[in-house]
Scaffold this motif. Structure first.
Motif, PDB file in Angstrom:
ATOM      1  N   HIS A   1       0.839  -1.186   0.000  1.00  0.00           N
ATOM      2  CA  HIS A   1       0.000   0.000   0.000  1.00  0.00           C
ATOM      3  C   HIS A   1       0.884   1.250   0.000  1.00  0.00           C
ATOM      4  CE1 HIS A   1      -3.845  -1.976   0.453  1.00  0.00           C
ATOM      5  NE2 HIS A   1      -3.332  -2.750   1.398  1.00  0.00           N
ATOM      6  N   THR A   2       0.334   2.343  -0.518  1.00  0.00           N
ATOM      7  CA  THR A   2       1.085   3.599  -0.571  1.00  0.00           C
ATOM      8  C   THR A   2       0.537   4.653   0.389  1.00  0.00           C
ATOM      9  OG1 THR A   2      -0.253   4.394  -2.418  1.00  0.00           O
ATOM     10  CG2 THR A   2       1.787   3.209  -2.967  1.00  0.00           C
ATOM     11  N   ASP A   3      -0.424   4.262   1.234  1.00  0.00           N
ATOM     12  CA  ASP A   3      -0.979   5.166   2.233  1.00  0.00           C
ATOM     13  C   ASP A   3      -1.449   4.329   3.426  1.00  0.00           C
ATOM     14  OD1 ASP A   3      -1.861   7.488   3.477  1.00  0.00           O
ATOM     15  OD2 ASP A   3      -2.963   8.214   1.740  1.00  0.00           O
ATOM     16  N   THR A   4      -2.069   4.965   4.396  1.00  0.00           N
ATOM     17  CA  THR A   4      -2.510   4.302   5.619  1.00  0.00           C
ATOM     18  C   THR A   4      -3.345   3.067   5.315  1.00  0.00           C
ATOM     19  OG1 THR A   4      -2.504   6.371   6.848  1.00  0.00           O
ATOM     20  CG2 THR A   4      -3.871   4.614   7.729  1.00  0.00           C
ATOM     21  N   VAL A   5      -3.049   1.972   6.003  1.00  0.00           N
ATOM     22  CA  VAL A   5      -3.839   0.750   5.895  1.00  0.00           C
ATOM     23  C   VAL A   5      -4.882   0.795   7.000  1.00  0.00           C
ATOM     24  CG1 VAL A   5      -3.798  -1.761   5.856  1.00  0.00           C
ATOM     25  CG2 VAL A   5      -1.822  -0.485   5.002  1.00  0.00           C
ATOM     26  N   TRP A   6      -6.156   0.787   6.610  1.00  0.00           N
ATOM     27  CA  TRP A   6      -7.260   0.893   7.566  1.00  0.00           C
ATOM     28  C   TRP A   6      -7.788  -0.463   7.979  1.00  0.00           C
ATOM     29  CZ3 TRP A   6      -8.509   5.011  10.194  1.00  0.00           C
ATOM     30  CH2 TRP A   6      -8.240   6.274   9.667  1.00  0.00           C
ATOM     31  N   GLY A   7      -7.913  -1.362   7.022  1.00  0.00           N
ATOM     32  CA  GLY A   7      -8.590  -2.614   7.302  1.00  0.00           C
ATOM     33  C   GLY A   7      -7.714  -3.826   7.083  1.00  0.00           C
ATOM     34  N   VAL A   8      -7.964  -4.847   7.877  1.00  0.00           N
ATOM     35  CA  VAL A   8      -7.273  -6.126   7.737  1.00  0.00           C
ATOM     36  C   VAL A   8      -8.231  -7.223   8.170  1.00  0.00           C
ATOM     37  CG1 VAL A   8      -6.202  -5.908  10.026  1.00  0.00           C
ATOM     38  CG2 VAL A   8      -5.190  -7.427   8.327  1.00  0.00           C
ATOM     39  N   THR A   9      -8.338  -8.282   7.376  1.00  0.00           N
ATOM     40  CA  THR A   9      -9.231  -9.388   7.702  1.00  0.00           C
ATOM     41  C   THR A   9      -8.670 -10.688   7.136  1.00  0.00           C
ATOM     42  OG1 THR A   9     -11.521 -10.175   7.590  1.00  0.00           O
ATOM     43  CG2 THR A   9     -10.710  -8.992   5.678  1.00  0.00           C
ATOM     44  N   TRP A  10      -8.761 -11.742   7.921  1.00  0.00           N
ATOM     45  CA  TRP A  10      -8.289 -13.063   7.511  1.00  0.00           C
ATOM     46  C   TRP A  10      -9.378 -13.785   6.736  1.00  0.00           C
ATOM     47  CZ3 TRP A  10      -3.442 -15.007   8.924  1.00  0.00           C
ATOM     48  CH2 TRP A  10      -2.729 -14.259   9.867  1.00  0.00           C
ATOM     49  N   SER A  11      -8.991 -14.604   5.777  1.00  0.00           N
ATOM     50  CA  SER A  11      -9.955 -15.489   5.122  1.00  0.00           C
ATOM     51  C   SER A  11     -10.350 -16.563   6.136  1.00  0.00           C
ATOM     52  CB  SER A  11      -9.338 -16.135   3.876  1.00  0.00           C
ATOM     53  OG  SER A  11      -8.304 -17.035   4.242  1.00  0.00           O
ATOM     54  N   PRO A  12     -11.519 -17.169   5.964  1.00  0.00           N
ATOM     55  CA  PRO A  12     -11.937 -18.212   6.907  1.00  0.00           C
ATOM     56  C   PRO A  12     -10.937 -19.360   7.022  1.00  0.00           C
ATOM     57  CG  PRO A  12     -13.795 -17.505   5.583  1.00  0.00           C
ATOM     58  CD  PRO A  12     -12.566 -16.856   4.990  1.00  0.00           C
TER      59      PRO A  12
ATOM     60  N   GLY B   1      -7.709 -19.012   6.823  1.00  0.00           N
ATOM     61  CA  GLY B   1      -6.490 -18.522   7.453  1.00  0.00           C
ATOM     62  C   GLY B   1      -5.287 -18.497   6.536  1.00  0.00           C
ATOM     63  N   THR B   2      -5.474 -18.793   5.270  1.00  0.00           N
ATOM     64  CA  THR B   2      -4.354 -18.821   4.326  1.00  0.00           C
ATOM     65  C   THR B   2      -4.191 -17.517   3.552  1.00  0.00           C
ATOM     66  OG1 THR B   2      -5.723 -19.786   2.589  1.00  0.00           O
ATOM     67  CG2 THR B   2      -4.525 -21.315   4.031  1.00  0.00           C
ATOM     68  N   GLN B   3      -5.183 -16.637   3.637  1.00  0.00           N
ATOM     69  CA  GLN B   3      -5.119 -15.360   2.946  1.00  0.00           C
ATOM     70  C   GLN B   3      -5.520 -14.236   3.886  1.00  0.00           C
ATOM     71  OE1 GLN B   3      -7.657 -16.214  -0.431  1.00  0.00           O
ATOM     72  NE2 GLN B   3      -5.854 -16.393  -1.739  1.00  0.00           N
ATOM     73  N   LEU B   4      -5.022 -13.049   3.556  1.00  0.00           N
ATOM     74  CA  LEU B   4      -5.321 -11.852   4.327  1.00  0.00           C
ATOM     75  C   LEU B   4      -5.728 -10.773   3.338  1.00  0.00           C
ATOM     76  CD1 LEU B   4      -4.920 -11.055   7.387  1.00  0.00           C
ATOM     77  CD2 LEU B   4      -2.832  -9.940   6.638  1.00  0.00           C
ATOM     78  N   ALA B   5      -6.809 -10.064   3.620  1.00  0.00           N
ATOM     79  CA  ALA B   5      -7.238  -8.946   2.778  1.00  0.00           C
ATOM     80  C   ALA B   5      -6.982  -7.655   3.543  1.00  0.00           C
ATOM     81  CB  ALA B   5      -8.708  -9.065   2.422  1.00  0.00           C
ATOM     82  N   THR B   6      -6.391  -6.674   2.858  1.00  0.00           N
ATOM     83  CA  THR B   6      -6.121  -5.380   3.478  1.00  0.00           C
ATOM     84  C   THR B   6      -6.733  -4.280   2.619  1.00  0.00           C
ATOM     85  OG1 THR B   6      -3.973  -5.182   2.331  1.00  0.00           O
ATOM     86  CG2 THR B   6      -3.977  -6.196   4.524  1.00  0.00           C
ATOM     87  N   SER B   7      -7.110  -3.180   3.273  1.00  0.00           N
ATOM     88  CA  SER B   7      -7.692  -2.047   2.556  1.00  0.00           C
ATOM     89  C   SER B   7      -7.029  -0.772   3.041  1.00  0.00           C
ATOM     90  CB  SER B   7      -9.205  -1.993   2.769  1.00  0.00           C
ATOM     91  OG  SER B   7      -9.515  -1.998   4.150  1.00  0.00           O
ATOM     92  N   SER B   8      -6.981   0.226   2.144  1.00  0.00           N
ATOM     93  CA  SER B   8      -6.170   1.403   2.428  1.00  0.00           C
ATOM     94  C   SER B   8      -6.807   2.685   1.919  1.00  0.00           C
ATOM     95  CB  SER B   8      -4.796   1.216   1.764  1.00  0.00           C
ATOM     96  OG  SER B   8      -4.028   2.386   1.814  1.00  0.00           O
ATOM     97  N   THR B   9      -6.351   3.794   2.495  1.00  0.00           N
ATOM     98  CA  THR B   9      -6.786   5.101   2.004  1.00  0.00           C
ATOM     99  C   THR B   9      -6.164   5.427   0.654  1.00  0.00           C
ATOM    100  OG1 THR B   9      -5.034   6.194   3.259  1.00  0.00           O
ATOM    101  CG2 THR B   9      -7.179   6.040   4.309  1.00  0.00           C
ATOM    102  N   ASP B  10      -5.243   4.592   0.159  1.00  0.00           N
ATOM    103  CA  ASP B  10      -4.679   4.816  -1.175  1.00  0.00           C
ATOM    104  C   ASP B  10      -5.651   4.375  -2.273  1.00  0.00           C
ATOM    105  OD1 ASP B  10      -4.481   2.027  -1.292  1.00  0.00           O
ATOM    106  OD2 ASP B  10      -2.292   1.990  -1.256  1.00  0.00           O
ATOM    107  N   GLY B  11      -6.845   3.881  -1.874  1.00  0.00           N
ATOM    108  CA  GLY B  11      -7.860   3.479  -2.844  1.00  0.00           C
ATOM    109  C   GLY B  11      -7.701   2.045  -3.317  1.00  0.00           C
ATOM    110  N   SER B  12      -6.923   1.245  -2.600  1.00  0.00           N
ATOM    111  CA  SER B  12      -6.719  -0.133  -3.035  1.00  0.00           C
ATOM    112  C   SER B  12      -7.041  -1.123  -1.934  1.00  0.00           C
ATOM    113  CB  SER B  12      -5.266  -0.340  -3.488  1.00  0.00           C
ATOM    114  OG  SER B  12      -4.391  -0.351  -2.375  1.00  0.00           O
TER     115      SER B  12
END
Length: 126
Positions: A52-63, A65-76
């Protein structure tokens, strides 16, 4: 409540925390543009995910546990495959504003807001 394991491991603000499904690791979303995975047993940093190129706001594990999803103010939003530690699988970018949250849906169908992942659980971006 203070979480010493994440506060010590992250040099900046932590905006979100998520326990792995097996409770062995804690993921933290930070204003330093990274996500840190910390061992629940000894508080050692297992990995630092950069993409990410800006603040990471969100983080969540897949059920699974093998993947992680992240979300950011950089729009990604980024989906990370954790088996080869920290390999980026999918990056959804181009949003006109921040992506505040990503969540795994229990529904198997993918609607216009979702991405189908390898573990067959759609990811919904908000």
């Amino acid at each position: 409540m203070r979480c010493d394991c994440c506060c010590a491991a992250t040099p900046d603000y932590v905006w979100n925390l998520a326990w792995s499904p097996d409770s062995r690791a804690l993921a933290s979303a930070s204003s330093d543009h990274t996500v840190r995975l910390v061992s629940a047993q000894d508080a050692k940093v297992l990995a630092v995910l950069r993409g990410h190129t800006d603040t990471v706001w969100g983080v969540t594990w897949s059920p699974s546990g093998t993947q992680l999803a992240t979300s950011s103010t950089d729009g990604s939003a980024i989906v990370w495959d954790l088996r080869p530690r920290g390999a980026e699988v999918v990056a959804a970018d181009g949003h006109r504003g921040p992506v505040n949250q990503a969540s795994w849906s229990a529904r198997r169908a993918v609607d216009r807001h979702g991405l189908r992942r390898r573990d067959r659980m759609p990811l919904v971006l908000q």
